[in-house]
Design an enzyme around this catalytic site. Structure first.
Site, PDB file in Angstrom:
ATOM      1  CD  GLU A   1     -30.499 -51.896   5.457  1.00 29.38           C
ATOM      2  OE1 GLU A   1     -31.423 -52.510   6.035  1.00 29.38           O
ATOM      3  OE2 GLU A   1     -30.532 -51.560   4.265  1.00 29.38           O
TER       4      GLU A   1
ATOM      5  CD  GLU B   1     -34.595 -54.056  13.087  1.00 32.21           C
ATOM      6  OE1 GLU B   1     -34.592 -55.213  13.575  1.00 32.21           O
ATOM      7  OE2 GLU B   1     -33.969 -53.755  12.046  1.00 32.21           O
TER       8      GLU B   1
ATOM      9  CD  GLU C   1     -30.280 -60.251  10.427  1.00 30.37           C
ATOM     10  OE1 GLU C   1     -31.408 -60.085   9.917  1.00 30.37           O
ATOM     11  OE2 GLU C   1     -30.066 -60.142  11.657  1.00 30.37           O
ATOM     12  CG  HIS C   2     -30.426 -55.103   8.373  1.00 35.96           C
ATOM     13  ND1 HIS C   2     -31.513 -54.301   8.140  1.00 35.96           N
ATOM     14  CD2 HIS C   2     -30.677 -55.725   9.555  1.00 35.96           C
ATOM     15  CE1 HIS C   2     -32.378 -54.423   9.124  1.00 35.96           C
ATOM     16  NE2 HIS C   2     -31.887 -55.279  10.007  1.00 35.96           N
TER      17      HIS C   2
ATOM     18  CG  HIS D   1     -29.239 -55.924  13.654  1.00 38.46           C
ATOM     19  ND1 HIS D   1     -29.727 -54.654  13.460  1.00 38.46           N
ATOM     20  CD2 HIS D   1     -30.257 -56.761  13.337  1.00 38.46           C
ATOM     21  CE1 HIS D   1     -30.966 -54.712  13.040  1.00 38.46           C
ATOM     22  NE2 HIS D   1     -31.322 -55.976  12.957  1.00 38.46           N
TER      23      HIS D   1
END
Length: 427
Positions: free
Chosen positions: A236, A243, A166-167, A163
Site C-alpha cells: 500500500e 496519491e 483507512e486503506h 489515512h
C-alpha cells in the site's frame, strides 16, 4: 475566502449582467411568436434543424411534427395534463403562495410550513458505542460508522497513519479476503466508501433495505478483524505515495493544505491529511496496529443509519456486530490529548511558473459545528451560493462556491467564478 481570478472582456461582463444572447433571443421569440411557437423553435434549434433544413423542408412542416408533442393550444396548463389527470404546472409545483404571509414572527421561530423533521433516535450501548437513526420510507438504507480520530490525533513521527489505516481496512479480514470483501459488496448492489479527515474517519455503506444486516456485519468485520499484514502494508505504500503526488499537482488541494499549515503551524491541524510525504516510507505495521487499538474503541464510535432502517433494528444489529469492542483503549495505550488549535493570521506565497491561473486564498475563522451561530453561517453559505463551470454554462457567471473544512476551528473558503468545483465536504 478563495478566489480564481480571470480577466473578462467588456462583452462577457455585459452578458453576465443582462443574460446571454440566447436569453435575449428567447425573450424576443416568446413575445413575437407566442408560447407554442417559441417552444417549437427552441426544440428545433436544439437539434440544429431550422436553418439547415429550410431549403429542403418547410419550417411549418417541422413545427406541425413537433406540435403533436407540445400541443397547439396556448393554454399550457391544459396541455400538460398527465394521463392520471394531474395537471403538470411549474407555477403550481414551485409556488410559494402559501409560504409568504406569516406576519411578524418571533426571532428564531420557524413557520410550520417550513419545518423539516423526521423521526430521529439515539441510543448508547453498554460498551459506549452510540447508535443514531433517521427513518424515512425508502428502498435504500445507508449505514455509516464514524470514528472520532483523524490526522489531528497523529504526531509528527506517525503523520499519515490514520489515512494508511483507512486503506488497509479494505484489504481483507480474518473472515474474508480482499476479493471476498469486494464480491460481498458488489453482489448485493451496495456501495462502500470511506474517508479520513482532520478530526474523524468514516466508513459508509448504501444498500437495499433488506441487506441492512449484511452491511452492518461487513462494517463490523472490517473495523475489528482487519489483518494489517506486513505484505499489505508494503504493497500500500506505493499507492499512498502516488496519491500524495497527485494531490500535490492539484492547485486547489495545494492551496487548501497550505492554508491549514500557515493558519495552524504549531498544531497537527496544520499537517496534511494524507501525512507528511517523508513518513510514508517509515510507517510500520506496529504503528498502524497501535493507532487502531488506541482510537477504535466504543467511546469513540458512532453508528448512524438513514433511510429505511428502524432504530430498534439497527441497535440490535450494532449490538451483535460491534458489541465486543472495548469501551476504552487497550491497557497501556492512551490517545494524544487534543490541544486547541490557535488560528494565526499570516501571509504565505508560493510561486509556480508553470501554472496558468493565479490562485489567491483569503481565509478566516468560521463557527464550528457546536457554535450557536453555526446555522446562521449555513444561511450565509446559502446566500453566497455555488458555481461550477461544468454545470452552469460559462465562466462569465458571477456566482460563487463556498467551502468549509471540518476542523474544530473551521476555515471558510469561497471560490468566485472558478474553473473548478471544490472536491471537499460542503455544508
Amino acid at each position: 475566502f478563495f478566489f480564481f481570478f480571470k480577466q473578462k472582456t467588456a462583452y462577457e461582463m455585459l452578458r453576465s449582467l443582462v443574460g446571454s444572447e440566447m436569453c435575449i433571443r428567447d425573450r424576443y421569440q416568446r413575445r413575437v411568436h407566442g408560447e407554442i411557437n417559441f417552444q417549437i423553435e427552441r426544440k428545433l434549434n436544439m437539434f440544429g434543424i431550422v436553418r439547415q433544413t429550410s431549403r429542403k423542408i418547410k419550417a411549418s412542416q417541422l413545427k406541425r411534427a413537433f406540435a403533436s408533442q407540445i400541443g397547439g393550444n396556448k393554454d399550457l396548463a391544459k396541455q400538460n395534463v398527465a394521463p392520471s389527470g394531474v395537471v403538470r404546472s411549474d407555477r403550481l409545483q414551485f409556488s410559494k403562495e402559501r409560504l409568504t404571509d406569516f406576519g411578524e414572527l418571533p426571532l428564531g421561530e420557524i413557520p410550520d410550513a417550513l419545518k423539516y423533521d423526521r423521526p430521529f433516535n439515539i441510543s448508547t450501548l453498554s460498551n459506549g458505542v452510540r447508535v443514531a437513526t433517521e427513518y424515512w420510507d425508502s428502498p435504500l438504507s445507508t449505514i455509516a460508522v464514524f470514528i472520532n480520530c483523524g490526522s489531528r490525533d497523529e504526531s509528527i513521527e506517525n503523520s499519515g497513519v490514520a489515512h494508511f489505516l483507512e486503506h488497509l481496512n479494505f484489504k481483507g479480514t480474518k473472515n474474508r479476503t480482499r476479493v471476498q470483501l469486494e464480491l460481498d459488496v458488489e453482489n448485493m448492489g451496495g456501495q462502500l466508501n470511506a474517508y479520513t479527515s482532520r478530526e474523524n474517519t468514516s466508513y459508509t455503506m448504501t444498500v437495499f433495505k433488506e441487506n441492512t444486516g449484511k452491511a452492518v456485519e461487513i462494517l463490523g468485520d472490517m473495523l475489528q478483524n482487519s489483518l494489517y499484514d506486513k505484505n499489505q502494508v508494503e504493497a500500500e505504500r506505493e499507492t499512498i505515495y502516488r496519491e500524495c503526488l497527485e494531490t500535490s499537482k492539484d492547485q486547489l488541494e495545494t492551496t487548501i493544505e497550505n492554508s491549514h499549515y500557515t493558519s495552524y503551524r504549531d498544531s497537527m491541524m496544520g499537517q496534511p491529511i494524507l501525512g507528511i510525504r517523508e513518513n510514508i516510507g517509515v510507517i510500520s505495521q506496529d504503528m498502524i496496529r497501535e493507532f487502531h487499538q488506541t482510537h477504535y474503541h466504543g467511546n469513540n464510535i458512532i453508528v448512524v443509519g438513514a433511510g429505511n432502517v428502524k432504530h430498534e433494528q439497527l441497535v440490535e444489529l450494532v449490538n451483535q456486530h460491534f458489541g465486543k469492542l472495548p469501551q476504552t483503549p487497550q491497557a497501556g495505550l492512551s490517545p494524544k490529548p487534543r490541544e486547541k488549535a490557535h488560528f494565526t493570521p499570516s501571509v504565505m506565497m508560493i510561486r509556480d511558473d508553470e501554472m496558468v491561473n493565479m490562485n489567491v486564498g483569503v481565509f478566516f475563522e468560521a463557527p464550528d459545528w457546536s457554535h450557536p451561530d453555526y446555522y446562521a453561517f449555513l444561511m450565509f453559505q446559502r446566500m453566497l451560493g455555488d458555481y461550477s463551470a461544468d454545470t452552469h454554462t460559462g465562466h462569465h457567471l458571477n456566482t460563487c462556491l463556498l467551502y468549509t473544512s471540518d476542523a474544530a476551528d473551521d476555515l471558510l473558503c469561497v471560490d468566485l467564478g472558478g474553473r473548478r468545483i471544490i472536491k471537499k465536504k460542503k455544508i
